[in-house]
Design a protein around this motif. Sequence first.
Motif, mmCIF file in Angstrom:
data_model
loop_
_atom_site.group_PDB
_atom_site.id
_atom_site.type_symbol
_atom_site.label_atom_id
_atom_site.label_comp_id
_atom_site.label_asym_id
_atom_site.label_seq_id
_atom_site.Cartn_x
_atom_site.Cartn_y
_atom_site.Cartn_z
ATOM 1 N N ILE A 351 7.308 21.722 -11.796
ATOM 2 C CA ILE A 351 7.972 22.537 -12.738
ATOM 3 C C ILE A 351 8.321 21.403 -14.103
ATOM 4 C CG2 ILE A 351 10.227 23.531 -13.127
ATOM 5 C CD1 ILE A 351 10.254 24.066 -10.020
ATOM 6 N N GLY A 352 8.590 20.121 -13.862
ATOM 7 C CA GLY A 352 8.639 19.365 -14.778
ATOM 8 C C GLY A 352 7.646 18.959 -15.796
ATOM 9 N N VAL A 353 6.290 19.338 -15.013
ATOM 10 C CA VAL A 353 5.090 19.029 -15.780
ATOM 11 C C VAL A 353 4.863 20.288 -16.724
ATOM 12 C CG1 VAL A 353 2.578 18.848 -15.730
ATOM 13 C CG2 VAL A 353 3.876 17.345 -14.447
ATOM 14 N N MET A 354 5.282 21.689 -15.908
ATOM 15 C CA MET A 354 5.105 22.783 -16.664
ATOM 16 C C MET A 354 5.830 22.963 -17.924
ATOM 17 S SD MET A 354 4.734 25.492 -13.460
ATOM 18 C CE MET A 354 4.867 26.796 -14.675
ATOM 19 N N LYS A 355 7.165 22.540 -17.885
ATOM 20 C CA LYS A 355 8.032 22.311 -18.930
ATOM 21 C C LYS A 355 7.465 21.552 -20.176
ATOM 22 C CE LYS A 355 12.506 23.990 -17.096
ATOM 23 N NZ LYS A 355 14.048 23.527 -17.226
ATOM 24 N N VAL A 356 7.040 20.377 -19.879
ATOM 25 C CA VAL A 356 6.512 19.290 -20.783
ATOM 26 C C VAL A 356 5.135 19.935 -21.663
ATOM 27 C CG1 VAL A 356 5.451 17.229 -21.153
ATOM 28 C CG2 VAL A 356 7.440 17.400 -19.558
ATOM 29 N N LEU A 357 4.418 20.714 -20.673
ATOM 30 C CA LEU A 357 3.319 21.417 -21.395
ATOM 31 C C LEU A 357 3.821 22.912 -22.067
ATOM 32 C CD1 LEU A 357 0.680 20.830 -18.466
ATOM 33 C CD2 LEU A 357 1.003 19.724 -20.672
#
Length: 453
Positions: A351-357
């Motif tokens: 989820i964190g990676v998706m938000k950063v992207l």
Amino acid sequence: MRVLDVLRMAWGQIVRRKVVTLLCMIGLSIGCAAMIIALSVGQSVQVYGEKTLNENYKMDEITVSPNEGISSGSNGQTSTFERGALTARKVDIIGSLPHVVAVAPMLKLDMLEMATLDGKSSNVEVIGTELGSLSRFGYRFDKGGASGISGAAIANHGATFGLVEAEVIRELNNKLMEDSFNDEFLQQYMALMSTQTELFQAQFNLKYQDMNDSSKVKISSPLRVTGVLKVPGGMSENNAMYDKKIYVSLETARMLAEQFQSSQAQAAAAGRLNSALVKVEDKKYVAQVQEQIKKLTLMTDSNLYQEQAMKEQLGMYQKAAMGIGIFVMLLASLSIIVAMIMSTHQRRKQIGVMKVLGANLWQIRQMFITEAAVLGVMGGIVGVFIAYGAIQGVNGLLQGQISMEASTPLQVVIQTSALPAGIAFAVLTGVLSGIYPAISASRTNALQVIKSA
């Protein structure tokens, strides 16, 4: 993010977490199956109940009787219309009412002894009516038919049973009185009562015992059976054996009442009837026709209350079944919530990676809700197969409990309309259960997740 991408990601998580997926699907499929079975059982039992009521209670028929509480005239004077009495004139008026299909006037006599020429006898109920009207009320002939000749009679199915020589039955009754718990005597009695006699074209006499003098027995002029009726629809063979009736014409009934000088003799001589059967075009018109008949100062009775009582009882059963299905669905929703929350915790890095992207809150929530919806669809489909398998057991249970005495067994059929309703309920349960985990996932702090990774 495209819809196809969301579905692909949701499906990947479902396949990856097989144990969690299985647990969620079990609850959803059982709940969906319970919902489909509840709806199908309720509908099938309602259809079966209405059919049984129409067969046994004749929902489209009205029984009319004299209004004994209303005097025939005022100040002791006899009215030409005979206000409280049921007469041929009133029967004609009833027959002309809207939605009335047929009227059968009836003059019921006392229970009489029917004696055949070979010395056999049995007690029967003798009813005077228009013999030609019987077929319009659903009676079907096994042999012969209605006849207009004088002295013609029609025997129902039960009247052909229990004809025994008077001396034989008298001796057996005496034995039973001395030893009422003797199985051998009871079996002999049951065997005699279940023995059928060929009555078609048989000649017989009716006997009437004077109530004032038991030694005085009056015998009618000879009668002949011109027709034998079949077992009525909805009645079992066993029950039909004990329903013994002989139908004769109104003229013959009045002649018999005069010969026996019975309690109905005076009313019969005056042309009065003690009841009439009215068949209505459809049961929805029964209440309307009843109100019209009551205006003739007559009493009416129908079986509409049976239908209302049945609907109330079936409503209770269906609500109970629906409650069970909803309860199972609630348990399933709890399992989905727990599983999705655990999934949220395990997928914090993703989820964190998706938000950063650049994924926004709605896209993340959409992924979790879609996953829950797919679980609902899968659980609903499996629930349909479970419902079809379980319905066989339900059929066996209901046939043993409800239709034990019925001529046609109850058969529960999966209703087509229940299938989409069950699947939709499973999907709705899945979606609602996935809302909280989706919101919780969207609130994940991306920076903290990446730093702790």
